[in-house]
Write an enzyme that holds these catalytic residues in place. Structure first.
Site, PDB file in Angstrom:
ATOM      1  N   GLY A 110     -29.161 -60.328  -8.737  1.00  4.85           N
ATOM      2  CA  GLY A 110     -29.660 -61.695  -8.487  1.00  4.85           C
ATOM      3  C   GLY A 110     -28.643 -62.789  -8.763  1.00  4.85           C
ATOM      4  O   GLY A 110     -28.929 -63.963  -8.547  1.00  4.85           O
ATOM      5  N   GLY A 111     -27.444 -62.409  -9.222  1.00  7.65           N
ATOM      6  CA  GLY A 111     -26.450 -63.436  -9.569  1.00  7.65           C
ATOM      7  C   GLY A 111     -25.653 -63.940  -8.385  1.00  7.65           C
ATOM      8  O   GLY A 111     -25.025 -65.005  -8.459  1.00  7.65           O
ATOM      9  N   THR A 112     -25.622 -63.159  -7.294  1.00 14.64           N
ATOM     10  CA  THR A 112     -24.735 -63.510  -6.173  1.00 14.64           C
ATOM     11  C   THR A 112     -25.465 -63.345  -4.833  1.00 14.64           C
ATOM     12  O   THR A 112     -26.528 -62.710  -4.763  1.00 14.64           O
ATOM     13  CB  THR A 112     -23.492 -62.580  -6.142  1.00 14.64           C
ATOM     14  OG1 THR A 112     -23.944 -61.236  -5.896  1.00 14.64           O
ATOM     15  CG2 THR A 112     -22.702 -62.625  -7.437  1.00 14.64           C
ATOM     16  N   ARG A 162     -26.855 -47.857 -12.449  1.00 15.95           N
ATOM     17  CA  ARG A 162     -26.502 -46.430 -12.329  1.00 15.95           C
ATOM     18  C   ARG A 162     -26.889 -45.643 -13.569  1.00 15.95           C
ATOM     19  O   ARG A 162     -26.927 -44.415 -13.556  1.00 15.95           O
ATOM     20  CB  ARG A 162     -24.992 -46.281 -12.099  1.00 15.95           C
ATOM     21  CG  ARG A 162     -24.542 -46.787 -10.766  1.00 15.95           C
ATOM     22  CD  ARG A 162     -23.035 -46.792 -10.646  1.00 15.95           C
ATOM     23  NE  ARG A 162     -22.425 -47.902 -11.361  1.00 15.95           N
ATOM     24  CZ  ARG A 162     -21.163 -48.292 -11.210  1.00 15.95           C
ATOM     25  NH1 ARG A 162     -20.368 -47.627 -10.400  1.00 15.95           N
ATOM     26  NH2 ARG A 162     -20.685 -49.319 -11.868  1.00 15.95           N
ATOM     27  N   PHE A 192     -18.121 -50.190   0.631  1.00 18.79           N
ATOM     28  CA  PHE A 192     -16.798 -50.540   1.152  1.00 18.79           C
ATOM     29  C   PHE A 192     -16.585 -49.737   2.427  1.00 18.79           C
ATOM     30  O   PHE A 192     -17.185 -48.673   2.589  1.00 18.79           O
ATOM     31  CB  PHE A 192     -15.672 -50.264   0.138  1.00 18.79           C
ATOM     32  CG  PHE A 192     -15.685 -48.876  -0.466  1.00 18.79           C
ATOM     33  CD1 PHE A 192     -15.249 -47.770   0.246  1.00 18.79           C
ATOM     34  CD2 PHE A 192     -16.151 -48.679  -1.760  1.00 18.79           C
ATOM     35  CE1 PHE A 192     -15.263 -46.503  -0.317  1.00 18.79           C
ATOM     36  CE2 PHE A 192     -16.169 -47.409  -2.337  1.00 18.79           C
ATOM     37  CZ  PHE A 192     -15.722 -46.315  -1.610  1.00 18.79           C
ATOM     38  N   TYR A 242     -28.208 -50.325   9.587  1.00 18.05           N
ATOM     39  CA  TYR A 242     -27.664 -48.983   9.866  1.00 18.05           C
ATOM     40  C   TYR A 242     -28.282 -47.898   8.963  1.00 18.05           C
ATOM     41  O   TYR A 242     -27.882 -46.739   9.037  1.00 18.05           O
ATOM     42  CB  TYR A 242     -26.130 -48.969   9.838  1.00 18.05           C
ATOM     43  CG  TYR A 242     -25.498 -49.348   8.514  1.00 18.05           C
ATOM     44  CD1 TYR A 242     -25.586 -48.539   7.391  1.00 18.05           C
ATOM     45  CD2 TYR A 242     -24.783 -50.529   8.383  1.00 18.05           C
ATOM     46  CE1 TYR A 242     -25.011 -48.871   6.189  1.00 18.05           C
ATOM     47  CE2 TYR A 242     -24.195 -50.891   7.184  1.00 18.05           C
ATOM     48  CZ  TYR A 242     -24.313 -50.045   6.095  1.00 18.05           C
ATOM     49  OH  TYR A 242     -23.741 -50.389   4.896  1.00 18.05           O
TER      50      TYR A 242
END
Ligand SMILES: CCCCC/C=C\C=C\C(=O)SCCNC(=O)CCNC(=O)[C@H](O)C(C)(C)COP(=O)(O)OP(=O)(O)OC[C@H]1O[C@@H](n2cnc3c(N)ncnc32)[C@H](O)[C@@H]1OP(=O)(O)O
Ligand SMILES: NC(=O)C1=CN([C@@H]2O[C@H](COP(=O)(O)OP(=O)(O)OC[C@H]3O[C@@H](n4cnc5c(N)ncnc54)[C@H](OP(=O)(O)O)[C@@H]3O)[C@@H](O)[C@H]2O)C=CC1
Length: 378
Positions: A110-112, A162, A192, A242
């Site tokens: 929620g920070g970004t 995680r 990535f 996707y």
């Protein structure tokens, strides 16, 4: 030996040479300046490399602006297509004020980016929010800014999704601060682009751990606690278009996001009886630093991405916010197990066999039509 020094190549070699001189120049100075100068040198090297990369991939036409590094703003954002003027984004918050009064919302990541936009919207509509991710300083800054703006408290809690023990601790902390949530948004992700043959086992594991296992740890732990307290809640997962089609070059993300969708659809079926509903948003491309710096670091693909979106532009974080708020609100209590795609039509545009015929001109169509008509009776 045959040296083929075209203007293009000469320019590139000069750029690299300048970069080496700048970074070397710094080394002979004081200790502090050395570091700074080397950083500038490295940036120039990277810029030069990006120019070479980009020009090799998509040779620029004369007069087009050459940009090198996306994150340094050297690279200009690609323009929307003309039809985008029919579809301007409306960033205003859609639901009525107070829609989340007395509600508690928990947003991972929620920070970004999109997580921040959704938190801002929930807070603006009255929710008390808890935001969780790895970087406490980032969370704290966002929490302070949103709290100051809306007057409703946003609590930052450090948590690596995680790690199931860290997730349990984070939820303990949340229970003390706010009690269990009414709204849960599983938004944290890692990604990535990489050719799959270059992926290490840990590269694979890192993405699958954040996206699939992280979502599962948060969802299962919160679900168990909510069931124990006999409290209903709305769960929302942010996946991607996707997740459905799969995609090369982001194979761990595609696999993990598909897993998240299976998890949410399964729990929608199983846990409705406990007052829990589960839904999914599949966003198309939206310019956030986190996504674009890892998925289009040179900026080479943005134009072609926009070119295949029928609406002619990227999405905005606020468009995801409005959909997420609706799906998490008491206006959507009949919605569970739903997968909503919000992508300006990109998915269907990529899927249709004949959609490339958009590029055929009027004159070419006349020719094609005549050819087809000639086949009559054959
Ligand atoms: C422009 C496109 C628009 C459309 C977008 C559609 C979908 C978007 C989906 C998204 O999820 S966007 C959100 C992206 N945001 C983030 O990824 C934020 C968080 N990411 C990170 O923190 C890191 O990028 C990372 C790598 C996911 C996790 O960081 P960390 O835990 O610190 O891992 P490591 O750096 O230690 O790396 C772990 C492992 O992975 C290998 N690796 C890292 N980067 C690459 C790479 N570019 N290519 C190949 N491999 C990579 C790294 O080497 C490590 O493996 P080892 O075997 O070396 O240990
Ligand atoms: N932007 C886009 O075009 C699209 C985005 N999406 C999805 O939208 C969501 C948000 O992405 P976006 O805002 O663009 O990108 P961001 O990179 O800004 O968001 C990812 C967030 O996940 C958090 N995060 C990463 N790893 C962990 C971890 N191990 N534990 C806890 N939190 C973690 C990050 O915070 P921190 O670093 O502090 O841990 C960050 O806040 C993601 O699920 C993404 O897959 C889907 C399709 C398109």
């Amino acid at each position: 030996m045959n040296f083929d020094l075209s203007h293009e190549k000469l320019f590139t070699y000069l750029l690299i040479l300048c970069s080496i001189i700048i970074s070397f120049g710094g080394v002979v100075r004081t200790h502090k300046t050395t570091y700074r100068a080397c950083a500038v040198g490295r940036l120039n090297m990277a810029a030069a490399a990006a120019v070479v990369f980009r020009r090799n991939l998509f040779p620029l036409k004369l007069g087009q602006k050459a940009c090198a590094l996306h994150s340094s703003c050297a690279l200009r954002d690609a323009d929307p297509l003309p039809q985008a003027s029919f579809f301007p984004p409306n960033d205003a918050t859609m639901l009525p004020p107070g829609s989340f009064s007395d509600k508690v919302a928990f947003v991972t990541g929620g920070g970004t980016g999109l997580g921040r936009a959704m938190t801002q919207g929930l807070s603006q509509l009255g929710a008390t929010c808890v935001i969780a991710s790895r970087k406490l300083e980032v969370l704290q800054k966002t929490a302070e800014e949103i709290t100051a703006q809306t007057g409703n408290k946003v609590f930052p809690v450090a948590c690596d999704v995680r790690d199931p023990a860290a997730v349990a601790q984070c939820l303990d902390q949340m229970e003390k601060l706010t009690g269990l949530p009414d709204v849960v948004i599983n938004n944290a992700a890692g990604n990535f682009v990489s050719p799959s043959e270059k992926l290490s086992p840990n590269g694979w594991k890192t993405i699958v751990d954040i996206v699939l296992n992280g979502t599962a740890f948060v969802t299962l732990e919160l679900g168990k606690r909510l069931i124990r307290q006999d409290k209903g809640a709305s769960f929302l997962a942010i996946t991607t278009i996707y997740a459905e089609s799969g995609s090369g070059f982001v194979v761990p993300s595609a696999s993990a996001k598909a897993g998240v969708e299976a998890l949410y659809k399964s729990l929608a079926a199983e846990w409705g009886r406990y007052g829990l509903r589960f839904n999914i948003i599949q966003p198309g491309p939206i310019r956030t630093k986190g996504a674009f710096s890892r998925l289009d670091p040179t900026g080479a693909f943005e134009k072609s991405m926009i070119g295949r979106i029928p609406v002619g532009r990227l999405g905005t974080p606020n468009e995801i916010k409005n959909l997420a708020l609706y799906m998490s609100s008491h206006y959507a209590t009949w919605m569970s197990g739903a997968v909503v795609r919000l992508d300006g039509g990109e998915y269907v545009s990529m899927a249709g066999e004949f959609n490339d015929l958009r590029k055929v001109s009027k004159q070419q169509w006349d020719l094609i039509e005549a050819m087809i008509r000639q086949t009559k009776g054959s």
